[in-house]
Design a protein around this motif. Sequence first.
Motif, PDB file in Angstrom:
ATOM      1  N   SER A   1      -3.187   2.774 -14.644  1.00  0.00           N
ATOM      2  CA  SER A   1      -3.158   4.403 -14.743  1.00  0.00           C
ATOM      3  C   SER A   1      -3.606   4.505 -15.946  1.00  0.00           C
ATOM      4  O   SER A   1      -4.284   5.048 -16.349  1.00  0.00           O
ATOM      5  N   LEU A   2      -2.654   3.800 -16.772  1.00  0.00           N
ATOM      6  CA  LEU A   2      -2.889   4.190 -18.486  1.00  0.00           C
ATOM      7  C   LEU A   2      -4.258   3.881 -19.000  1.00  0.00           C
ATOM      8  O   LEU A   2      -4.243   4.267 -19.882  1.00  0.00           O
ATOM      9  N   LEU A   3      -5.379   2.929 -18.214  1.00  0.00           N
ATOM     10  CA  LEU A   3      -6.986   2.461 -18.160  1.00  0.00           C
ATOM     11  C   LEU A   3      -7.105   3.527 -17.397  1.00  0.00           C
ATOM     12  O   LEU A   3      -8.572   3.489 -18.382  1.00  0.00           O
TER      13      LEU A   3
ATOM     14  N   LEU B   1       0.318  -0.955   0.170  1.00  0.00           N
ATOM     15  CA  LEU B   1       0.351  -0.329  -0.201  1.00  0.00           C
ATOM     16  C   LEU B   1       0.587   1.064   0.466  1.00  0.00           C
ATOM     17  O   LEU B   1       0.732   2.127  -0.963  1.00  0.00           O
ATOM     18  N   ALA B   2       1.941   1.013   0.597  1.00  0.00           N
ATOM     19  CA  ALA B   2       2.669   2.735   0.925  1.00  0.00           C
ATOM     20  C   ALA B   2       3.183   2.892  -0.179  1.00  0.00           C
ATOM     21  O   ALA B   2       3.175   3.814  -0.912  1.00  0.00           O
ATOM     22  N   GLU B   3       3.838   1.573  -1.493  1.00  0.00           N
ATOM     23  CA  GLU B   3       4.221   1.628  -2.491  1.00  0.00           C
ATOM     24  C   GLU B   3       3.180   2.590  -3.363  1.00  0.00           C
ATOM     25  O   GLU B   3       3.789   2.874  -4.291  1.00  0.00           O
ATOM     26  N   PHE B   4       2.191   1.826  -4.011  1.00  0.00           N
ATOM     27  CA  PHE B   4       1.334   2.271  -4.140  1.00  0.00           C
ATOM     28  C   PHE B   4       0.935   3.974  -3.999  1.00  0.00           C
ATOM     29  O   PHE B   4       0.490   4.433  -5.511  1.00  0.00           O
ATOM     30  N   SER B   5       0.856   4.044  -3.022  1.00  0.00           N
ATOM     31  CA  SER B   5       0.960   5.641  -2.448  1.00  0.00           C
ATOM     32  C   SER B   5       2.238   6.342  -3.213  1.00  0.00           C
ATOM     33  O   SER B   5       1.707   7.759  -3.766  1.00  0.00           O
ATOM     34  N   ARG B   6       3.369   6.327  -2.596  1.00  0.00           N
ATOM     35  CA  ARG B   6       4.564   6.322  -3.536  1.00  0.00           C
ATOM     36  C   ARG B   6       4.391   6.680  -5.115  1.00  0.00           C
ATOM     37  O   ARG B   6       4.653   7.305  -6.003  1.00  0.00           O
ATOM     38  N   ARG B   7       3.729   6.014  -5.454  1.00  0.00           N
ATOM     39  CA  ARG B   7       3.965   5.935  -7.402  1.00  0.00           C
ATOM     40  C   ARG B   7       2.580   7.006  -7.866  1.00  0.00           C
ATOM     41  O   ARG B   7       1.752   6.919  -9.205  1.00  0.00           O
ATOM     42  N   GLY B   8       1.800   7.627  -6.103  1.00  0.00           N
ATOM     43  CA  GLY B   8       0.751   8.594  -6.889  1.00  0.00           C
ATOM     44  C   GLY B   8      -0.681   7.968  -6.875  1.00  0.00           C
ATOM     45  O   GLY B   8      -1.258   8.883  -6.436  1.00  0.00           O
ATOM     46  N   ALA B   9      -1.631   6.785  -6.181  1.00  0.00           N
ATOM     47  CA  ALA B   9      -2.346   6.057  -5.935  1.00  0.00           C
ATOM     48  C   ALA B   9      -2.569   6.690  -4.575  1.00  0.00           C
ATOM     49  O   ALA B   9      -1.940   7.464  -4.039  1.00  0.00           O
ATOM     50  N   SER B  10      -4.682   7.277  -5.060  1.00  0.00           N
ATOM     51  CA  SER B  10      -5.315   7.361  -3.880  1.00  0.00           C
ATOM     52  C   SER B  10      -4.931   6.186  -2.684  1.00  0.00           C
ATOM     53  O   SER B  10      -5.767   5.272  -3.263  1.00  0.00           O
ATOM     54  N   VAL B  11      -4.593   5.984  -1.898  1.00  0.00           N
ATOM     55  CA  VAL B  11      -5.390   5.314  -0.702  1.00  0.00           C
ATOM     56  C   VAL B  11      -5.849   6.264   0.315  1.00  0.00           C
ATOM     57  O   VAL B  11      -5.894   6.608   0.740  1.00  0.00           O
ATOM     58  N   VAL B  12      -6.713   4.540   0.772  1.00  0.00           N
ATOM     59  CA  VAL B  12      -7.473   4.223   1.458  1.00  0.00           C
ATOM     60  C   VAL B  12      -7.170   2.985   2.620  1.00  0.00           C
ATOM     61  O   VAL B  12      -7.484   1.855   2.147  1.00  0.00           O
TER      62      VAL B  12
ATOM     63  N   GLY C   1      -8.498   8.642 -10.951  1.00  0.00           N
ATOM     64  CA  GLY C   1      -8.011   7.731 -10.955  1.00  0.00           C
ATOM     65  C   GLY C   1      -7.792   7.009 -10.064  1.00  0.00           C
ATOM     66  O   GLY C   1      -8.282   6.238  -9.456  1.00  0.00           O
ATOM     67  N   VAL C   2      -6.599   6.086  -9.787  1.00  0.00           N
ATOM     68  CA  VAL C   2      -6.045   5.002  -8.920  1.00  0.00           C
ATOM     69  C   VAL C   2      -6.632   5.117  -7.827  1.00  0.00           C
ATOM     70  O   VAL C   2      -5.614   6.131  -7.097  1.00  0.00           O
ATOM     71  N   VAL C   3      -7.430   4.643  -7.196  1.00  0.00           N
ATOM     72  CA  VAL C   3      -7.865   4.075  -5.855  1.00  0.00           C
ATOM     73  C   VAL C   3      -7.165   2.572  -5.420  1.00  0.00           C
ATOM     74  O   VAL C   3      -8.276   2.099  -5.507  1.00  0.00           O
ATOM     75  N   VAL C   4      -6.171   2.392  -4.418  1.00  0.00           N
ATOM     76  CA  VAL C   4      -6.544   1.498  -4.066  1.00  0.00           C
ATOM     77  C   VAL C   4      -6.704   1.582  -2.336  1.00  0.00           C
ATOM     78  O   VAL C   4      -6.287   2.236  -1.090  1.00  0.00           O
TER      79      VAL C   4
END
Length: 211
Positions: free
Chosen positions: A196-198, A22-33, A108-111
Amino acid sequence: MKPARFVVGLTGGIGTGKSTALAEFSRRGASVVSLDEIARAQARPGGEGWKAIVRAFGRGVLDETGGVDRRALGARVFRDAEALRRLERATHPAILREMDKRTARLSGVVVVDVPLLFEKGLERRFDATALVACRPAEQRRRVRRRDRLSAAAAARRIRAQWPLRRKRALADFTLDNDGSRKALNAQVRRLHAGLSLLYGGTPNGNADENP
Ligand code: ADP
């Protein structure tokens, strides 16, 4: 038109590396909950979860500061399946409502980090599910080390959840975390880049038709 957001439910087994991913998704710019974070916030004295817990179990589960004694409550529901169901019935609806509220504000991408995604049959709430898995021996080692548990206690916690192979069969994406953190992060980056591409969520005229 692209949808405004693409919500991924991220799950694992205890200690398989869900928080790390989850932390890596966040670093990549995904919104995380994080549902853990929502649950903890709601369980603060006076919060929605706190009130529900006091209604369901009485003030005997509070510590001297008036907060929920998480250790005592955890030990109780671990021993008593009926008490666990009561706790879940009391607290889950508000947690899921807050999750919906938060994701509705994001694009966008939300994780979303969902500890018991498959056990609780929550998969239909997400556009896709992703599982962080590792070999059972590695899982036991990580749980023992992180939570300072005996081998038997770690095995008991792991057994209280569905086996990872059952979750593998259901997940849309599986991230294998048997190697280094770097190797896990590389898989997160690839998945995030693909999604993100999609579903990047940046409206861009006709180019976005039929993703
Ligand atoms: P979860 O959120 O699924 O319970 P964590 O992300 O907290 O799992 O990971 C469990 C423990 O294992 C943590 O202490 C974490 O730092 C460690 N860990 C996670 N992935 C790796 C890895 N690839 N190599 C070594 N340690 C790891």
